[in-house]
Scaffold this motif. Structure first.
Motif, short mmCIF file in Angstrom:
data_model
loop_
_atom_site.label_atom_id
_atom_site.label_comp_id
_atom_site.label_asym_id
_atom_site.label_seq_id
_atom_site.Cartn_x
_atom_site.Cartn_y
_atom_site.Cartn_z
N ARG A 90 73.05 -4.24 60.32
CA ARG A 90 74.33 -4.77 60.81
C ARG A 90 75.38 -3.65 60.89
O ARG A 90 76.05 -3.49 61.89
CB ARG A 90 74.81 -5.90 59.91
N ILE A 102 74.34 -11.05 65.91
CA ILE A 102 73.70 -12.35 65.76
C ILE A 102 72.21 -12.10 65.60
O ILE A 102 71.59 -11.45 66.44
CB ILE A 102 73.97 -13.27 66.97
N GLU A 103 71.64 -12.62 64.51
CA GLU A 103 70.22 -12.41 64.23
C GLU A 103 69.36 -13.42 64.97
O GLU A 103 69.74 -14.58 65.13
CB GLU A 103 69.95 -12.55 62.73
N ILE A 106 67.76 -17.40 66.49
CA ILE A 106 69.13 -17.90 66.37
C ILE A 106 69.15 -19.35 65.91
O ILE A 106 68.26 -20.13 66.22
CB ILE A 106 69.92 -17.74 67.69
N ASN A 107 70.17 -19.67 65.16
CA ASN A 107 70.50 -21.05 64.82
C ASN A 107 71.51 -21.47 65.88
O ASN A 107 72.59 -20.86 65.98
CB ASN A 107 71.11 -21.10 63.41
N TYR A 108 71.19 -22.47 66.68
CA TYR A 108 72.03 -22.75 67.84
C TYR A 108 73.46 -23.13 67.49
O TYR A 108 74.39 -22.76 68.21
CB TYR A 108 71.37 -23.79 68.76
N ILE A 109 73.67 -23.81 66.40
CA ILE A 109 75.03 -24.18 66.01
C ILE A 109 75.83 -22.93 65.64
O ILE A 109 76.95 -22.73 66.11
CB ILE A 109 75.02 -25.21 64.86
N ASP A 110 75.24 -22.07 64.80
CA ASP A 110 75.92 -20.84 64.41
C ASP A 110 76.11 -19.92 65.61
O ASP A 110 77.15 -19.27 65.74
CB ASP A 110 75.10 -20.10 63.34
N PHE A 111 75.11 -19.87 66.49
CA PHE A 111 75.19 -19.02 67.68
C PHE A 111 76.37 -19.43 68.56
O PHE A 111 77.20 -18.60 68.94
CB PHE A 111 73.88 -19.12 68.47
N ALA A 113 78.99 -21.20 67.77
CA ALA A 113 80.25 -20.99 67.05
C ALA A 113 80.66 -19.52 67.09
O ALA A 113 81.84 -19.20 67.30
CB ALA A 113 80.12 -21.48 65.61
N GLU A 114 79.71 -18.61 66.90
CA GLU A 114 80.01 -17.18 66.92
C GLU A 114 80.45 -16.74 68.32
O GLU A 114 81.41 -15.99 68.46
CB GLU A 114 78.78 -16.37 66.47
#
Length: 126
Positions: A90, A102-103, A106-111, A113-114
């Protein structure tokens, strides 16, 4: 909505990111290779670039350095979209000029939001 360039050489990853961002109403541009991404970034008024790091030929780190050194594209946020998840990755990507990280997978909710947070930071409402 934002104008977003997705730089990704994996068709499955491209389709996933494209589907998520289209569901939010964003206008999307696609590139599978860094040189193509540089051309699009210089030609289009973009709000965000999602940059895969492990690209064939020129990698995403070198492409990001070129984008950040070019006055036409230096102000566009570049977010590393990468499977690199080792200690120090990072920081290395942020030092190379990436504005976020973004790793994958991906987690779609976190993606989403970011992506929304980065776009908001880059273009705050009046």
């Amino acid at each position: 909505m934002a104008r977003i360039l997705i730089v990704e050489d994996s068709p499955a990853n491209m389709m996933l990111v494209e589907t998520l961002l289209e569901s939010c109403g964003h206008t999307l541009f696609q590139a599978e290779r860094a040189p193509q991404a540089l051309d699009i970034a210089r030609r289009e008024q973009l709000d965000l670039i999602l940059m895969d790091i492990q690209l064939p030929g020129m990698d995403g780190i070198e492409a990001t350095r070129i984008l950040k050194a070019d006055p036409r594209t230096s102000g566009v946020p570049v977010v590393a979209l990468t499977a690199f998840a080792m200690k120090g990755d990072r920081e290395r990507l942020l030092q190379a000029g990436c504005d976020g990280y973004i790793e994958k997978p991906i987690n779609y909710i976190d993606f989403l939001a970011e992506v929304a947070a980065i776009i908001e930071r880059a273009d705050p409402a009046p």
